[in-house]
Every structure is written in C-alpha cells, then in structure tokens.
Scaffold this motif. Sequence first.
Motif, mmCIF file in Angstrom:
data_model
loop_
_atom_site.group_PDB
_atom_site.id
_atom_site.type_symbol
_atom_site.label_atom_id
_atom_site.label_comp_id
_atom_site.label_asym_id
_atom_site.label_seq_id
_atom_site.Cartn_x
_atom_site.Cartn_y
_atom_site.Cartn_z
ATOM 1 N N THR A 1 0.837 -1.198 0.000
ATOM 2 C CA THR A 1 0.000 0.000 0.000
ATOM 3 C C THR A 1 0.877 1.256 0.000
ATOM 4 O O THR A 1 1.864 1.319 0.730
ATOM 5 N N TYR A 2 0.492 2.243 -0.789
ATOM 6 C CA TYR A 2 1.254 3.489 -0.834
ATOM 7 C C TYR A 2 0.976 4.335 0.405
ATOM 8 O O TYR A 2 -0.163 4.577 0.776
ATOM 9 N N GLN A 3 2.065 4.763 1.051
ATOM 10 C CA GLN A 3 2.012 5.656 2.203
ATOM 11 C C GLN A 3 2.362 7.068 1.721
ATOM 12 O O GLN A 3 2.895 7.247 0.623
ATOM 13 N N HIS A 4 2.087 8.069 2.543
ATOM 14 C CA HIS A 4 2.405 9.430 2.123
ATOM 15 C C HIS A 4 2.806 10.276 3.328
ATOM 16 O O HIS A 4 2.473 9.964 4.475
ATOM 17 N N ILE A 5 3.538 11.339 3.037
ATOM 18 C CA ILE A 5 3.929 12.286 4.073
ATOM 19 C C ILE A 5 3.851 13.688 3.476
ATOM 20 O O ILE A 5 4.282 13.913 2.343
ATOM 21 N N THR A 6 3.261 14.616 4.222
ATOM 22 C CA THR A 6 3.131 15.991 3.744
ATOM 23 C C THR A 6 4.447 16.741 3.928
ATOM 24 O O THR A 6 5.344 16.302 4.657
ATOM 25 N N TYR A 7 4.534 17.889 3.284
ATOM 26 C CA TYR A 7 5.736 18.706 3.414
ATOM 27 C C TYR A 7 5.970 19.134 4.864
ATOM 28 O O TYR A 7 7.108 19.137 5.348
ATOM 29 N N GLN A 8 4.905 19.476 5.588
ATOM 30 C CA GLN A 8 5.070 19.910 6.975
ATOM 31 C C GLN A 8 5.562 18.772 7.855
ATOM 32 O O GLN A 8 6.472 18.948 8.680
ATOM 33 N N LYS A 9 4.982 17.581 7.663
ATOM 34 C CA LYS A 9 5.402 16.428 8.472
ATOM 35 C C LYS A 9 6.832 16.009 8.121
ATOM 36 O O LYS A 9 7.592 15.588 9.003
ATOM 37 N N TRP B 1 9.182 18.067 7.194
ATOM 38 C CA TRP B 1 10.019 19.064 7.852
ATOM 39 C C TRP B 1 10.151 18.783 9.350
ATOM 40 O O TRP B 1 11.248 18.885 9.918
ATOM 41 N N ASN B 2 9.041 18.391 9.984
ATOM 42 C CA ASN B 2 9.074 18.082 11.419
ATOM 43 C C ASN B 2 9.989 16.897 11.707
ATOM 44 O O ASN B 2 10.717 16.890 12.715
ATOM 45 N N ARG B 3 9.958 15.902 10.815
ATOM 46 C CA ARG B 3 10.816 14.723 11.026
ATOM 47 C C ARG B 3 12.290 15.071 10.795
ATOM 48 O O ARG B 3 13.173 14.509 11.452
ATOM 49 N N ILE B 4 12.552 15.996 9.877
ATOM 50 C CA ILE B 4 13.933 16.454 9.681
ATOM 51 C C ILE B 4 14.429 17.137 10.959
ATOM 52 O O ILE B 4 15.568 16.901 11.395
ATOM 53 N N TYR B 5 13.572 17.934 11.558
ATOM 54 C CA TYR B 5 13.911 18.616 12.822
ATOM 55 C C TYR B 5 14.233 17.588 13.910
ATOM 56 O O TYR B 5 15.250 17.686 14.615
ATOM 57 N N ASP B 6 13.388 16.574 14.042
ATOM 58 C CA ASP B 6 13.606 15.539 15.051
ATOM 59 C C ASP B 6 14.896 14.771 14.788
ATOM 60 O O ASP B 6 15.683 14.521 15.719
ATOM 61 N N ALA B 7 15.126 14.382 13.529
ATOM 62 C CA ALA B 7 16.337 13.626 13.201
ATOM 63 C C ALA B 7 17.583 14.464 13.431
ATOM 64 O O ALA B 7 18.606 13.967 13.937
ATOM 65 N N ALA B 8 17.521 15.749 13.072
ATOM 66 C CA ALA B 8 18.660 16.639 13.309
ATOM 67 C C ALA B 8 18.952 16.753 14.797
ATOM 68 O O ALA B 8 20.119 16.697 15.232
ATOM 69 N N SER B 9 17.896 16.880 15.602
ATOM 70 C CA SER B 9 18.077 16.973 17.056
ATOM 71 C C SER B 9 18.637 15.681 17.618
ATOM 72 O O SER B 9 19.466 15.692 18.543
#
Length: 618
Positions: free
Chosen positions: A30-38, A40-48
């Motif tokens: 099944t195809y999953q999806h992620i929005t631009y905002q989400k 960005w939030n995950r990039i913030y978490d991974a960077a932290s």
Amino acid sequence: MKPNNLLEMLHRTVERFPEKDALLWKESGTYQHITYQKLWNRIYDAASGLNHLGIGENDKVAILSNSNPMWGITDFAAASLRAVSVPVYPTLPSEQVAYILKNADVRTVVVENEEQRDKVLAGDANVENIITMYPGESFSSTESNLSFFKLEKIGEENRIPDWEERWQKINRDQLTTIIHTSGTTGKPNGVMLSHGNFLSNMEAVQFWLIELLPEDLTLSYLPLSHVFERMAGYYMPLSVGTTIAYAESIDTIQENLKEISPTVLTSVPRLFEKVYAKVLDEIDNGTPIKQKVFNWAINIGIERYERYLNAPVNELILGEVMPSDFMRKWKVAERLVYQKVKKELGGRIRGMVSGGGTLNPDVAQFFWAIDLPILEGYGLTETSPVITTNPMVRAKVGTVGKVMPNLDVRIAADGEVLVRGPSVMKGYYNNEEATANAFEGDWLYTGDIGELDEDNYLKIIDRKKRILVLSTGKNVAPQVIENAVNENSFIEQSLVIGDQRKYIICLVNPDFETLLPWAKQNGIRSESLDEICRHKIVKDLIEDKVKEHTKDLAEYEKPKKVVIIGEQWTVETGELTPKLSVRVNVIENKYKNLIEESYAEDSPSNSQMETGATAGYA
C-alpha cells in the motif's frame, strides 16, 4: 531572492504547501504518504537526534540505503547541522563500503536494514554509531546501535532550541556531501559538493529543462546515492512542491509506472533503451498491417519533431508550426500508436529526462516521434551534475544539449571537454594530488571527448580513456558501437575490446529475461545459462543481431568476433556500477583469458564473425 542553502530552499516549499504530499512510498503493498510539513518536522527531530549523538559541523554521516523517506530526512538533517552526508550505494559489497567509510572519515552510518548493517560491521571502518531504518524483530537497541525511530524519538525529546537560527546562517560555500565516483577505472574518489554547487546547478537547469510544477508527480527509481537522481529527482521537485513517488525497485518499475501515472520521469538511458527494444520486438513479431501502421505513425512523428526543430521561434510561440491537414494525420497516429506506448509508461508523462550516460539517437528520436519528449543531458558527479541539457523547445537528438547558462565549456586540443563555473566541485576529499590533476587552472577536465556543433550543442563521443587505437592506426569510439548493439531486446549489455589490436571484438551479456523463453520455444531445455549460450542457434541469433545493429558502421567499427558471456553481469558481482554502466577494468580482467584466446584464433574475414561463450571465465 535565491536561497542561501538547501534547508532554506526546502523550507520555502514547506511554507507554501504545508499540507501537500511531498513523498509517496509503498509498504506492505500500500502506498504511504507524508506531507511537506510532516517531512520538515521529522527532519527537525532527526537533526536533534544526531545533535544529541554529538554530530556537528563537518562530521561525516554515511547513508547506506535504497531510496525512501528516511534517506532524505537524514540528508537534510545532517546538512542543517553543517555536517556532511556520505551516500553509499546499497548494492556495494562490504569491502567497498568499508573503503568509502574510511576514505570519508565517517563517524555515523544510517543503514536501511540488518543486511546493510552487517556490511558495516564486517568491515574495518571505525564508526561510532549505526542507525537502522528498518530493524528486524531481533534488533536490540543500544546507545551506539539504535533504530531510526529511536533517533527521532531522542530528537523529539531533546529538540535543538535554536535549530532554525542555526541552519539560516549556513551559506552556499558550506560542504554538504561527499559523493564517491563509480570507480569504473580504479578506486573511487570522494567528490566534495557544497550547498551552492547544488543550488547553482538547479537554478541553471530550471532555465532550460521541463518546468516542474507543484501539481506534477514524479516517479523516482534511481538510487538517491546517484548525484543525478539526488539533484534532478529529489532536490528540484522539492524546491517547487512537486510530489515524489518512490518505485519499489528497478524490477517493479513497469508496474509502478502504471500505479503512479507520473507526469515527469528522470532515468538513465538503459530504461528508455529497454522500452524501445520491447516495442520494436513486438512490432517485428506483428502482422504486416501492424508494421505498416507503426512505421507510418513513426514517420509522421519524426516529421512533426523536425518541423518544431526548424521552425522560427515566433511560429512556435504562436502555435503556427503544423498545417491542419498534417495535424489530422498526426491525431490518427496518436490514437493508433502513440497512446499505446504512453499507456505502458502510466499514460500521463509530459516529459522525460535522460542522464547518467549517452542515449542512443535512434531511441531519443523514437520517443520524440511518439510525443514523449525526452531531454538528454550530460554531466559529472564533479559538476553537481549537469553541464549541458537539451532545452524543451529546441531539443536536438544526437546531442546532449546546450551548456548551462552559468557554466563555460571549451574543447581542448585533444578533444577533451573542459568546464568551469559555480557547480564545479570543491575538490576530492583528502586527495590533493587527484584534485590538482583534475584541473587546469579553474577548468575541470571531464575525461570525455566531445565536439560542439554549429548551433553550440555538445556531442559526447566517448570517455577519453576508452578511445581504442587499433594497430592499423584507426581510432574507435566503443560507446557508439555498444549503444547500437544494446538496442536489441536479446542483449542487456556489451563491451567492445580492441585497443592495440588489428580489429575489435564484442563481449555480449544477453538479456536472459528475453533469451530464456525464446530458447525454450526453440527446443533448448537446459537450465544452465552457459549451456544455453553455447548452443548453436543462440550463438547464431546473437551474432545476427550484432551484425544487424552495426551494419551502418564503418568496417573497422564492426566487431569481427562476438563472445557471449553465459552469466549475468550485475552490480553485486562487480561487472556493473550502481548506475548500470559496465566496469571496463573489471570485465577485461575477469575475462582476460577468454579475450586472449579469441584474438589468438585465426583472424576472421570481414564477412564472418566467430562466437564463443563462457560462464565465469577467470
């Protein structure tokens, strides 16, 4: 105002399209999806999370994985800390992985799964942390061996308070990645590319290429480890708000094309060549009426393309290029032929980009003829990567297009292409000698032989080191011959040999997906690839195909012998680079005895070829 770094580029898109899908990928069918905002939030978490592990400015973070959302999250997260990502092809064996990790002084590795983690552990690279995207059930998390989910969780609980302020201060000169060359002729070098290298290349490409739109949907199947896919298939779509869908694998590309129905596709030439060969094979096996209709439609398409190429610009703008009676014929051809091929590619593609290798002009002309514009470009890892590309309005088949508006290109006395400009690399990591040898002042040696035509379009002839000089004094560009041979649906890859010899021979690796069913239909029941390739009717088939596809070449360019290799050339076994180019040195060394035996035999006449086969000749 231009962005100062890649984070700023992406953040502008997030602000414009926060709820729009950025990425699509398949999990459990099944195809999953992620929005631009989400995203960005995950990039913030991974960077932290990386920051909590001690990753900071100029630290090296390797990514050893197939393309998926976590690949890009890691890349942007590291970049936001002024750290440096080091992409590693997931198909590489453990010893090559270890070489890259050591060469780039990698501290932390983000791997896709346990298989990739085992490669890291098997080598002697001294890494401090291994982060696994998809850990198995038996995975046990520790302080230095954790899952990607755990990394993000740590980051969520320890967010960098001034993260935005930090990445906003990053300028274009900051190193963002070290990408190792494919190593077709030796040990790979680590190419150092900055934020500005990528951004300047994107800005130039947008001047010439298909205009990407927020409503576009691209299908990404090349690995993000490849600089062409990373720039054209990832950074560029994200910069405008396009949605990127990831194919499950190269093997499922046909199925994924129909599921996703992309509007834009970037690819290396091999995919286009395989589609072309498949269509021609189907037509060759069709009725005389089907063949006649197909050829008529293709000729109509070629005429339309040539009218566009030669029309004055004002006629193109006003849409006055095509007479009404001609357009009626074209619409019939579109309905009877073009639409059927387009349907196999999802039915919605409005433009395709070919990079990472030279595209056969016959293949390019075919796609233009069926109203699937295919824009061929040229570049190197060292140039971030695009140096030239064909513009949408004035694409010229048989060339790699015009020079990017912010680059300079000149042809040296020996025919080598030299380039300079803002997308040219900072140098090779920890290799001052190789860096010095790569430049003449600020001009980069590309290693390719090329020529500029009367309209300033560049044509690449071959790699400089690959030009074969026969003992007769003739110079042979093997790429032209190999491209012609590879057009056939029974042939997957080929390699022309002949430097300092009287004549050239051609090593052929069959397309076993096509050959095996054909062999069975013709009464060959063996399960051994070697035995099948040694069978007379198979040898005759391959020999005839090579003759057919090289008949228009000069006599000295026609292979006088064909050697069929009865085993598959793959990335895993070392004969191919991750972008599916042949590793010349590896193949020549592996089949050295067979090559010598072929030349030791009596010299064949110009009208006769001899064919041999082997399964793992060392």
